[in-house]
Design a protein around this motif. Structure first.
Motif, short mmCIF file in Angstrom:
data_model
loop_
_atom_site.label_atom_id
_atom_site.label_comp_id
_atom_site.label_asym_id
_atom_site.label_seq_id
_atom_site.Cartn_x
_atom_site.Cartn_y
_atom_site.Cartn_z
N ILE A 1 -16.28 -149.05 60.62
CA ILE A 1 -17.66 -148.92 61.04
C ILE A 1 -17.86 -149.50 62.44
N ALA A 2 -17.13 -150.54 62.76
CA ALA A 2 -17.28 -151.21 64.05
C ALA A 2 -16.46 -150.56 65.15
N GLN A 3 -15.70 -149.54 64.82
CA GLN A 3 -14.77 -148.95 65.75
C GLN A 3 -15.48 -148.32 66.95
N THR A 4 -14.86 -148.45 68.11
CA THR A 4 -15.36 -147.81 69.33
C THR A 4 -14.26 -146.91 69.89
N PHE A 5 -14.69 -145.87 70.60
CA PHE A 5 -13.71 -144.99 71.22
C PHE A 5 -14.35 -144.31 72.42
N THR A 6 -13.51 -143.65 73.22
CA THR A 6 -13.97 -142.96 74.42
C THR A 6 -13.62 -141.49 74.32
N ASP A 7 -14.59 -140.65 74.66
CA ASP A 7 -14.36 -139.21 74.68
C ASP A 7 -14.94 -138.64 75.98
N ASN A 8 -14.07 -138.02 76.79
CA ASN A 8 -14.49 -137.45 78.08
C ASN A 8 -15.21 -138.47 78.96
N GLY A 9 -14.69 -139.70 78.96
CA GLY A 9 -15.18 -140.72 79.86
C GLY A 9 -16.42 -141.47 79.40
N ILE A 10 -16.92 -141.20 78.20
CA ILE A 10 -18.11 -141.86 77.68
C ILE A 10 -17.74 -142.63 76.41
N ASN A 11 -18.22 -143.87 76.30
CA ASN A 11 -17.89 -144.73 75.16
C ASN A 11 -18.86 -144.52 74.00
N TYR A 12 -18.31 -144.57 72.78
CA TYR A 12 -19.12 -144.38 71.58
C TYR A 12 -18.80 -145.46 70.56
N ASN A 13 -19.79 -145.78 69.74
CA ASN A 13 -19.62 -146.69 68.60
C ASN A 13 -19.83 -145.91 67.32
N ILE A 14 -18.92 -146.07 66.38
CA ILE A 14 -19.10 -145.43 65.07
C ILE A 14 -20.14 -146.22 64.28
N THR A 15 -21.22 -145.58 63.92
CA THR A 15 -22.30 -146.24 63.17
C THR A 15 -22.28 -145.88 61.69
N ASP A 16 -21.65 -144.77 61.35
CA ASP A 16 -21.56 -144.33 59.96
C ASP A 16 -20.21 -143.64 59.78
N ALA A 17 -19.25 -144.41 59.25
CA ALA A 17 -17.89 -143.89 59.11
C ALA A 17 -17.77 -142.91 57.95
N ILE A 18 -18.73 -142.94 57.02
CA ILE A 18 -18.68 -142.04 55.87
C ILE A 18 -19.21 -140.66 56.24
N ASN A 19 -20.34 -140.67 56.95
CA ASN A 19 -20.96 -139.40 57.34
C ASN A 19 -20.63 -138.99 58.77
N PHE A 20 -19.73 -139.75 59.41
CA PHE A 20 -19.19 -139.41 60.73
C PHE A 20 -20.29 -139.28 61.79
N LYS A 21 -20.99 -140.39 62.01
CA LYS A 21 -22.04 -140.44 63.02
C LYS A 21 -21.74 -141.56 64.02
N VAL A 22 -22.12 -141.34 65.27
CA VAL A 22 -21.87 -142.33 66.31
C VAL A 22 -23.11 -142.47 67.19
N GLU A 23 -23.12 -143.58 67.94
CA GLU A 23 -24.09 -143.78 69.01
C GLU A 23 -23.34 -143.89 70.33
N VAL A 24 -24.03 -143.58 71.42
CA VAL A 24 -23.45 -143.82 72.74
C VAL A 24 -23.40 -145.32 72.94
N GLY A 25 -22.23 -145.86 73.23
CA GLY A 25 -22.06 -147.30 73.37
C GLY A 25 -22.26 -147.77 74.79
N SER A 26 -21.75 -148.95 75.10
CA SER A 26 -21.91 -149.53 76.43
C SER A 26 -21.05 -148.78 77.45
N ASN A 27 -21.70 -148.35 78.52
CA ASN A 27 -21.00 -147.63 79.58
C ASN A 27 -21.30 -148.29 80.92
N ALA A 28 -21.02 -149.57 81.01
CA ALA A 28 -21.30 -150.34 82.22
C ALA A 28 -20.59 -149.73 83.43
N SER A 29 -21.32 -149.65 84.53
CA SER A 29 -20.80 -149.15 85.80
C SER A 29 -20.50 -147.65 85.79
#
Length: 231
Positions: free
Chosen positions: A4-32
């Motif tokens: 659930i706490a996992q973060t990843f990057t796709d096409n240069g933008i960072n995401y946080n997994i918010t719901d690992a069961i239903n496969f939903k994410v939020e846009v995470g911190s993208n400083a700079s």
């Protein structure tokens, strides 16, 4: 828990997994982050697709070189401080999927000149557009019932505000120091529910027309027009 706490990057933008069961994410911190941010509705992590459902808190905070962003129709919430001080952002299209705009979400976005809040949005947080000094025009959709305090405070170039028909309260200091505001139509407000208007039009010294005849009462301690007629 780790998934659930996992973060990843796709096409240069960072995401946080918010719901690992239903496969939903939020846009995470993208400083700079710089340039154009095209956020798709679906992103991929290790072969698994995830739906982007929100722009997270402080996602692009202080990204002064963010020039453009595409928000997909899958996004329901824009988090607190999401675009704080994104001064190169001149326009933003808020999709009709968004229901909530967080506190200080566009605080000090000096490049913004116009904002349209779609009918899908129900609430807009405190100081959401505060210090957007070059913001000139705002259209508020028909589903917005709640606006936070100081929402347009220090928007010095604001001349036009169009309200929807669902707003039930006027927040404190909503238009404080909007020195270019000349006229505002409050006829769509449910004035029976307006209980507090402190400093709402303080220092709005260009205001020429305001009809408060439908209001049941205005507290003597509201100070809504303080320095209104200063010259």
């Amino acid at each position: 828990t780790s998934a659930i706490a996992q973060t990843f990057t796709d096409n240069g933008i960072n995401y946080n997994i918010t719901d690992a069961i239903n496969f939903k994410v939020e846009v995470g911190s993208n400083a700079s982050f710089t340039g154009v941010a095209n956020i798709p509705a679906i992103v991929n992590n290790g072969g698994q697709n995830y739906e982007v459902t929100s722009i997270g808190n402080n996602a692009f905070q202080f990204c002064g070189n963010l020039t453009s962003i595409t928000i997909p129709n899958s996004v329901a919430t824009i988090g607190n401080g999401a675009f704080w001080s994104c001064n190169s952002l001149t326009t933003i299209n808020i999709p009709s999927s968004v229901t909530s705009i967080g506190n200080e979400s566009f605080y000090y976005c000096l490049g913004l000149t116009t904002i349209t809040i779609p009918d899908s949005v129900i609430s807009v947080g405190n100081s959401a557009f505060k210090n957007c000094e070059n913001l000139m025009s705002v259209t508020i959709g028909n589903s917005v019932t709640t606006m936070g305090y100081s929402i347009f405070q220090h928007c010095y170039d604001l001349t036009s505000v169009t309200f929807g028909n669902s707003v039930t309260s006027i927040p404190n200091a909503a238009f404080n120091d909007c020195t270019s505001l000349e006229k505002i139509d409050l006829t769509n407000f449910d004035t029976s529910k307006v209980t507090d208007m402190k400093y709402m039009f303080a220092n709005c010294n260009s205001l020429k027309s305001l009809d408060l005849s439908s209001f049941n009462s205005i507290s003597s301690g509201s100070y809504i027009f303080i320095v209104l007629f200063y010259v």
